[in-house]
Design an enzyme around this catalytic site. Structure first.
Site: not given
Length: 146
Positions: A41, A90, A104-106
């Site tokens: 994350h 997102g 931005l969450h990856c």
């Protein structure tokens, strides 16, 4: 947009904290989420302070920034989590964002623990905004000059 100096993510972007940066190209930085919700994350943030997705507009500058953030996130997950089942990218839409600095969450899935998927549901315009949907929304109507 100028930061007020108290923004934690602005401090991270300036390397003023002990946070280990996974990526820094002067435009965006990336680091591990301190409370990960998946196998991997990461957060990708612009160095320039932009509060939330609500501050992004239909213009080339914002479209290119978000596209760049996505490419950095994809590269990191492909490099550091090749075993991941699926990736999600997102943003949380206010009031569900935890920090007022665009991030931005990856996510390299699976979610850990499984119930964490609830934080990343796109159940309304105010939930989790998939990066592709945001890019559609902010894509300029005129061709982008690079």
């Amino acid at each position: 947009m100028a930061s007020n100096g108290a923004c934690l993510f602005c401090q991270i972007a300036r390397s003023a904290t002990a946070t280990k940066l996974l990526h820094d190209d002067g435009k965006v930085v990336a680091f591990e989420d301190i409370n990960p919700s998946a196998l991997r994350h990461y957060l990708v943030i612009p160095v320039e302070h932009i509060s939330t997705v609500k501050d992004l507009q239909r213009r080339a500058e914002d479209y290119l920034l978000v596209s760049h953030m996505l490419e950095v996130g994809k590269d990191l997950l492909q490099k550091n989590a090749p075993e991941a089942v699926k990736h999600r990218f997102g943003f949380h839409h206010p009031p569900f964002n935890s920090v007022d600095h665009l991030h931005l969450h990856c996510l390299a899935l699976p979610y850990i623990p499984r119930w964490r998927h609830l934080k990343y549901l796109s159940w309304s315009p105010y939930g989790f905004v998939e990066v592709e949907k945001l890019l559609e929304k902010i894509k300029p109507s005129t061709p982008i000059q690079i």
